[in-house]
Design a protein around this motif. Sequence first.
Motif, PDB file in Angstrom:
ATOM      1  N   VAL A  90       0.832  -1.201   0.000  1.00 28.63           N
ATOM      2  CA  VAL A  90       0.000   0.000   0.000  1.00 28.63           C
ATOM      3  C   VAL A  90       0.870   1.254   0.000  1.00 28.63           C
ATOM      4  O   VAL A  90       0.641   2.189  -0.771  1.00 28.63           O
ATOM      5  N   VAL A  91       1.877   1.284   0.860  1.00 27.67           N
ATOM      6  CA  VAL A  91       2.752   2.457   0.954  1.00 27.67           C
ATOM      7  C   VAL A  91       3.492   2.681  -0.359  1.00 27.67           C
ATOM      8  O   VAL A  91       3.560   3.812  -0.871  1.00 27.67           O
ATOM      9  N   CYS A  92       4.039   1.611  -0.929  1.00 30.88           N
ATOM     10  CA  CYS A  92       4.780   1.750  -2.185  1.00 30.88           C
ATOM     11  C   CYS A  92       3.859   2.183  -3.319  1.00 30.88           C
ATOM     12  O   CYS A  92       4.256   2.988  -4.181  1.00 30.88           O
ATOM     13  N   SER A  93       2.637   1.679  -3.335  1.00 27.14           N
ATOM     14  CA  SER A  93       1.684   2.069  -4.378  1.00 27.14           C
ATOM     15  C   SER A  93       1.303   3.534  -4.250  1.00 27.14           C
ATOM     16  O   SER A  93       1.189   4.252  -5.255  1.00 27.14           O
ATOM     17  N   TRP A  94       1.093   3.983  -3.014  1.00 21.79           N
ATOM     18  CA  TRP A  94       0.740   5.390  -2.786  1.00 21.79           C
ATOM     19  C   TRP A  94       1.875   6.310  -3.216  1.00 21.79           C
ATOM     20  O   TRP A  94       1.642   7.365  -3.822  1.00 21.79           O
ATOM     21  N   ARG A  95       3.104   5.939  -2.928  1.00 21.51           N
ATOM     22  CA  ARG A  95       4.248   6.737  -3.362  1.00 21.51           C
ATOM     23  C   ARG A  95       4.355   6.768  -4.873  1.00 21.51           C
ATOM     24  O   ARG A  95       4.726   7.802  -5.469  1.00 21.51           O
ATOM     25  N   LEU A  96       4.039   5.645  -5.522  1.00 19.71           N
ATOM     26  CA  LEU A  96       4.120   5.605  -6.976  1.00 19.71           C
ATOM     27  C   LEU A  96       3.079   6.525  -7.606  1.00 19.71           C
ATOM     28  O   LEU A  96       3.366   7.220  -8.592  1.00 19.71           O
ATOM     29  N   LEU A  97       1.883   6.560  -7.025  1.00 26.33           N
ATOM     30  CA  LEU A  97       0.871   7.488  -7.518  1.00 26.33           C
ATOM     31  C   LEU A  97       1.306   8.935  -7.323  1.00 26.33           C
ATOM     32  O   LEU A  97       1.086   9.802  -8.184  1.00 26.33           O
ATOM     33  N   MET A 152      13.813   4.064  -7.699  1.00 29.04           N
ATOM     34  CA  MET A 152      13.710   3.474  -6.373  1.00 29.04           C
ATOM     35  C   MET A 152      12.256   3.138  -6.028  1.00 29.04           C
ATOM     36  O   MET A 152      11.960   2.046  -5.517  1.00 29.04           O
ATOM     37  N   THR A 153      11.338   4.053  -6.324  1.00 29.23           N
ATOM     38  CA  THR A 153       9.932   3.833  -6.001  1.00 29.23           C
ATOM     39  C   THR A 153       9.352   2.684  -6.817  1.00 29.23           C
ATOM     40  O   THR A 153       8.607   1.849  -6.294  1.00 29.23           O
ATOM     41  N   THR A 154       9.669   2.648  -8.104  1.00 33.53           N
ATOM     42  CA  THR A 154       9.168   1.565  -8.952  1.00 33.53           C
ATOM     43  C   THR A 154       9.728   0.223  -8.504  1.00 33.53           C
ATOM     44  O   THR A 154       9.002  -0.785  -8.445  1.00 33.53           O
ATOM     45  N   ARG A 155      11.013   0.176  -8.166  1.00 37.07           N
ATOM     46  CA  ARG A 155      11.617  -1.074  -7.697  1.00 37.07           C
ATOM     47  C   ARG A 155      10.964  -1.538  -6.400  1.00 37.07           C
ATOM     48  O   ARG A 155      10.643  -2.734  -6.241  1.00 37.07           O
ATOM     49  N   ASP A 156      10.741  -0.621  -5.473  1.00 39.72           N
ATOM     50  CA  ASP A 156      10.119  -0.993  -4.204  1.00 39.72           C
ATOM     51  C   ASP A 156       8.693  -1.498  -4.407  1.00 39.72           C
ATOM     52  O   ASP A 156       8.249  -2.428  -3.718  1.00 39.72           O
ATOM     53  N   PHE A 157       7.978  -0.892  -5.332  1.00 43.48           N
ATOM     54  CA  PHE A 157       6.601  -1.332  -5.592  1.00 43.48           C
ATOM     55  C   PHE A 157       6.580  -2.775  -6.091  1.00 43.48           C
ATOM     56  O   PHE A 157       5.828  -3.616  -5.577  1.00 43.48           O
ATOM     57  N   TYR A 158       7.386  -3.077  -7.098  1.00 40.36           N
ATOM     58  CA  TYR A 158       7.363  -4.437  -7.654  1.00 40.36           C
ATOM     59  C   TYR A 158       7.919  -5.459  -6.661  1.00 40.36           C
ATOM     60  O   TYR A 158       7.466  -6.614  -6.635  1.00 40.36           O
ATOM     61  N   ARG A 159       8.866  -5.047  -5.852  1.00 32.51           N
ATOM     62  CA  ARG A 159       9.364  -5.969  -4.832  1.00 32.51           C
ATOM     63  C   ARG A 159       8.276  -6.291  -3.815  1.00 32.51           C
ATOM     64  O   ARG A 159       8.081  -7.461  -3.449  1.00 32.51           O
ATOM     65  N   ARG A 181       2.018  12.150 -10.104  1.00 30.28           N
ATOM     66  CA  ARG A 181       1.528  13.531 -10.015  1.00 30.28           C
ATOM     67  C   ARG A 181       2.689  14.521 -10.091  1.00 30.28           C
ATOM     68  O   ARG A 181       2.600  15.558 -10.755  1.00 30.28           O
ATOM     69  N   VAL A 182       3.768  14.206  -9.378  1.00 31.59           N
ATOM     70  CA  VAL A 182       4.935  15.089  -9.390  1.00 31.59           C
ATOM     71  C   VAL A 182       5.524  15.172 -10.795  1.00 31.59           C
ATOM     72  O   VAL A 182       5.941  16.261 -11.253  1.00 31.59           O
ATOM     73  N   GLU A 183       5.551  14.058 -11.494  1.00 30.98           N
ATOM     74  CA  GLU A 183       6.068  14.065 -12.862  1.00 30.98           C
ATOM     75  C   GLU A 183       5.240  14.989 -13.747  1.00 30.98           C
ATOM     76  O   GLU A 183       5.794  15.795 -14.526  1.00 30.98           O
ATOM     77  N   THR A 184       3.923  14.901 -13.621  1.00 28.54           N
ATOM     78  CA  THR A 184       3.048  15.758 -14.414  1.00 28.54           C
ATOM     79  C   THR A 184       3.282  17.237 -14.088  1.00 28.54           C
ATOM     80  O   THR A 184       3.378  18.090 -14.993  1.00 28.54           O
ATOM     81  N   GLU A 185       3.393  17.547 -12.792  1.00 31.74           N
ATOM     82  CA  GLU A 185       3.618  18.942 -12.404  1.00 31.74           C
ATOM     83  C   GLU A 185       4.985  19.430 -12.860  1.00 31.74           C
ATOM     84  O   GLU A 185       5.148  20.606 -13.250  1.00 31.74           O
ATOM     85  N   THR A 186       5.988  18.566 -12.839  1.00 29.08           N
ATOM     86  CA  THR A 186       7.328  18.968 -13.260  1.00 29.08           C
ATOM     87  C   THR A 186       7.354  19.357 -14.728  1.00 29.08           C
ATOM     88  O   THR A 186       7.836  20.439 -15.111  1.00 29.08           O
ATOM     89  N   TRP A 187       6.821  18.466 -15.582  1.00 30.11           N
ATOM     90  CA  TRP A 187       6.830  18.776 -17.012  1.00 30.11           C
ATOM     91  C   TRP A 187       5.911  19.949 -17.329  1.00 30.11           C
ATOM     92  O   TRP A 187       6.218  20.748 -18.227  1.00 30.11           O
ATOM     93  N   SER A 188       4.825  20.081 -16.607  1.00 24.80           N
ATOM     94  CA  SER A 188       3.931  21.226 -16.847  1.00 24.80           C
ATOM     95  C   SER A 188       4.647  22.534 -16.535  1.00 24.80           C
ATOM     96  O   SER A 188       4.506  23.534 -17.271  1.00 24.80           O
TER      97      SER A 188
END
Length: 238
Positions: free
Chosen positions: A78-85, A142-149, A89-96
């Motif tokens: 749950v924690v890793c999934s929430w961080r991935l979401l 790091m976040t993607t790796r933690d999620f799949y692990r 959002r941060v990626e979208t805001e960064t490119w915007s």
Amino acid sequence: MPSQRQLDANRKNAARGGPRTPEGRAAVRFNRLVHGLTAATPVLPGEDPKAFEQFREDLFQDYLPANHTERLLFENLVVCSWRLLRLRRVETETWSAYILAIRHRDGADQPPTQQEADRALAGALAELPANNLANFFRYERMTTRDFYRALHELEAAQRERRRGQPIPAAAPAPKTQPELAAAASGGSAAQASAPETHTQSSEAAAEVSEIGIRTVSSTNPQHVPAAPPELIVGEKAA
């Protein structure tokens, strides 16, 4: 990650009430205990705690952890999934932010089309020093790796639990027709008919041997089955 359709279906199921089967009730017995230890951990200022609660409930309906180990692994997922979401959002805001900054620098006041936004983003990637986005991409990996692990560990624990479940005992083999007849007639009747059975079995063995089928010795005639009529071929069958 679950699709939007799965999330909507899970919300509808959750609105109908709690688990109704014994397996479902057993899965949520310690839900409050484990959830109370970690619920507030991944929620940052500005994020909606109720949205996190719903997100966690949706995932819970997908995996239904059945013991303490699975619940702990589930909370990690749950924690890793929430961080991935959050990262999305941060990626979208960064490119915007980069796109709007380049558009403002070029004197464009109107909202960009998709082609104009893509062109501005390409310009930002070409102009930015490599180390400006190093932290972002490092955090993404790091976040993607933690999620799949976390996902693989939970799925492995659930597979191991299912593999360890006892196998139902096989049903006893049905009795043969001679065994049923012997049980119905009783011991004394079986003894009285033994000579006749011996004679019939010997004749059946002789008939079967003429067509080349291997027969059982007549020393134990009760185990020699009578040959079906369709198997007796040749001159005798004629």
